[in-house]
Design a protein around this motif. Sequence first.
Motif, short mmCIF file in Angstrom:
data_model
loop_
_atom_site.label_atom_id
_atom_site.label_comp_id
_atom_site.label_asym_id
_atom_site.label_seq_id
_atom_site.Cartn_x
_atom_site.Cartn_y
_atom_site.Cartn_z
N LEU A 310 132.49 -8.55 35.77
CA LEU A 310 131.93 -9.89 35.99
C LEU A 310 132.17 -10.86 34.85
CD1 LEU A 310 128.49 -8.72 37.43
CD2 LEU A 310 130.40 -9.67 38.73
N GLY A 311 132.83 -10.44 33.79
CA GLY A 311 133.05 -11.34 32.67
C GLY A 311 131.82 -11.41 31.76
N PHE A 312 131.59 -12.60 31.18
CA PHE A 312 130.54 -12.74 30.18
C PHE A 312 129.16 -12.38 30.73
CE2 PHE A 312 127.20 -15.41 28.31
CZ PHE A 312 127.25 -14.96 27.00
N VAL A 313 128.87 -12.79 31.96
CA VAL A 313 127.55 -12.52 32.52
C VAL A 313 127.32 -11.02 32.69
CG1 VAL A 313 128.25 -12.62 34.95
CG2 VAL A 313 125.93 -13.27 34.31
N GLY A 314 128.40 -10.25 32.74
CA GLY A 314 128.27 -8.80 32.85
C GLY A 314 127.65 -8.16 31.62
N LEU A 315 127.63 -8.88 30.48
CA LEU A 315 126.94 -8.38 29.29
C LEU A 315 125.49 -8.01 29.61
CD1 LEU A 315 128.18 -10.81 26.49
CD2 LEU A 315 128.61 -8.36 26.61
N PHE A 316 124.87 -8.80 30.51
CA PHE A 316 123.48 -8.57 30.87
C PHE A 316 123.36 -7.87 32.22
CE2 PHE A 316 123.64 -12.30 28.15
CZ PHE A 316 122.72 -11.98 27.19
N VAL A 317 124.20 -8.27 33.17
CA VAL A 317 124.06 -7.76 34.53
C VAL A 317 124.35 -6.26 34.58
CG1 VAL A 317 124.95 -7.91 36.88
CG2 VAL A 317 124.56 -9.99 35.56
N GLY A 318 125.33 -5.80 33.81
CA GLY A 318 125.65 -4.37 33.82
C GLY A 318 124.46 -3.50 33.43
N PRO A 319 123.85 -3.72 32.25
CA PRO A 319 122.66 -2.93 31.90
C PRO A 319 121.51 -3.12 32.86
CG PRO A 319 123.57 -3.99 29.95
CD PRO A 319 124.31 -4.55 31.13
N ILE A 320 121.36 -4.34 33.42
CA ILE A 320 120.26 -4.59 34.35
C ILE A 320 120.44 -3.75 35.62
CG2 ILE A 320 119.29 -6.31 35.91
CD1 ILE A 320 119.64 -8.35 33.70
N LEU A 321 121.66 -3.69 36.15
CA LEU A 321 121.89 -2.89 37.36
C LEU A 321 121.59 -1.41 37.11
CD1 LEU A 321 125.17 -4.49 38.77
CD2 LEU A 321 122.83 -4.74 39.62
N ILE A 322 121.99 -0.92 35.95
CA ILE A 322 121.66 0.47 35.63
C ILE A 322 120.15 0.63 35.49
CG2 ILE A 322 121.92 2.29 33.90
CD1 ILE A 322 124.70 1.29 33.35
N GLY A 323 119.49 -0.38 34.89
CA GLY A 323 118.04 -0.34 34.77
C GLY A 323 117.35 -0.35 36.12
N ILE A 324 117.88 -1.13 37.07
CA ILE A 324 117.30 -1.16 38.42
C ILE A 324 117.48 0.19 39.11
CG2 ILE A 324 117.56 -2.18 40.71
CD1 ILE A 324 118.19 -4.82 39.36
N LEU A 325 118.63 0.82 38.90
CA LEU A 325 118.85 2.16 39.46
C LEU A 325 117.82 3.14 38.90
CD1 LEU A 325 120.47 4.26 41.04
CD2 LEU A 325 121.99 4.45 39.06
N VAL A 326 117.59 3.06 37.59
CA VAL A 326 116.58 3.93 36.97
C VAL A 326 115.20 3.63 37.54
CG1 VAL A 326 115.43 4.50 34.80
CG2 VAL A 326 117.92 4.23 34.86
N ALA A 327 114.89 2.34 37.76
CA ALA A 327 113.59 1.96 38.31
C ALA A 327 113.40 2.51 39.72
CB ALA A 327 113.45 0.44 38.32
N ILE A 328 114.45 2.46 40.54
CA ILE A 328 114.35 2.99 41.90
C ILE A 328 114.11 4.49 41.88
CG2 ILE A 328 115.61 3.33 44.05
CD1 ILE A 328 117.00 0.66 43.54
#
Length: 368
Positions: A310-328
């Motif tokens: 995703l480019g620059f925004v992936g700096l945050f979105v990548g860890p967030i998606l993994i965090g959401i997976l952990v939350a689920i």
Amino acid sequence: MNREQLFLYVLLAIVTFSVFVVIRPFLEYVLLALLLAYVLFPLHVRLLESMSGRLASTRVAEMASALTLILASFVVLVLPILYILTAFLEDLRSISRGETDLQTALIERELAEVAGVDVDIQETAGQLTELLFSVFFQDVSHLIELTLHVSLGVALVLFLVFYLLLDGPALVAWLADASPLSPAVSSTLIDQIDRTTWGAVVGHAFAAVLQALIAGIGLYLAGISNVVFWTIVMMVLAFLPLIGVFMIWAPAAGYLFLIDETGAAIFLAVYGLTVVSFIDYYVRPIVIDKRARLNPAVILVGVFGGVYTLGFVGLFVGPILIGILVAIVETFRQEYRSSESAETKTSDDRVDTPTSSGISRLPRETQK
């Protein structure tokens, strides 16, 4: 499942895929808007409290608060990036013209003696400058297309952040109500996602800024010029755990060594390996893991995967998606596995089993 439900599910899948295809060219901007709205919302609530008594209506106060925060965040995000790009290109031009504070002749001589490599820094800087200008400005049609795409994306981000700040809670409530999960499970899942997302975003940003500032102090003490510029660069690079600021202070230490500033080079190297690295190995895991419960290695994988996708925004979105997976997964473990264990235990208690004395659990009348 009856025919109507099956048709509805198929229709939902088709429309969802169609919507994704439509927004795919601007997906990174949509994700950036969601991220900014999420970060700005607590500030929006506080600012709204101070504005509510001064303006005519609550809706006007909400709009004023949202516009104020959008303008402030735009300035905070855009100005440093423009400053870095402008200063970088100007430094390249200065080096190519020979108008620089860098001791290029001494560096070239040291590289020739130590590594046996003949490097013309002035010529290399000139070639790099020409390459950058050719990439960005040679193809006018591509430049116009890129400018239009970025302009539309920025406008989309501004509008989305504005309306998400105004109606974000209503959107979350609607998603929770439309979810097939029970209200209790939906609430737990939302809380888990909120905790992991906030830890991944705010903890990540706090650690990056803190590490860049500490590294900037080291550069200043070592005598590196243009410290403000390099500190801002490190604030961007520090979002890459382990290797971010190393890309700045390590070459700076090498530069000091090449110009015979051995004491300053040793100081900066030791400072970077101990004080600056302390943030990565101790502070970053504390501020991120405390809420997000994510290992720094997982954060690193999310950052690299997000940037690649995703480019620059992936700096945050990548860890967030993994965090959401952990939350689920964590929500499933807490809600469903615990309920299954409770049901199993209840059913086991209902089965008559012999006691230690061999007398079955029957009423006293029957035992007599």
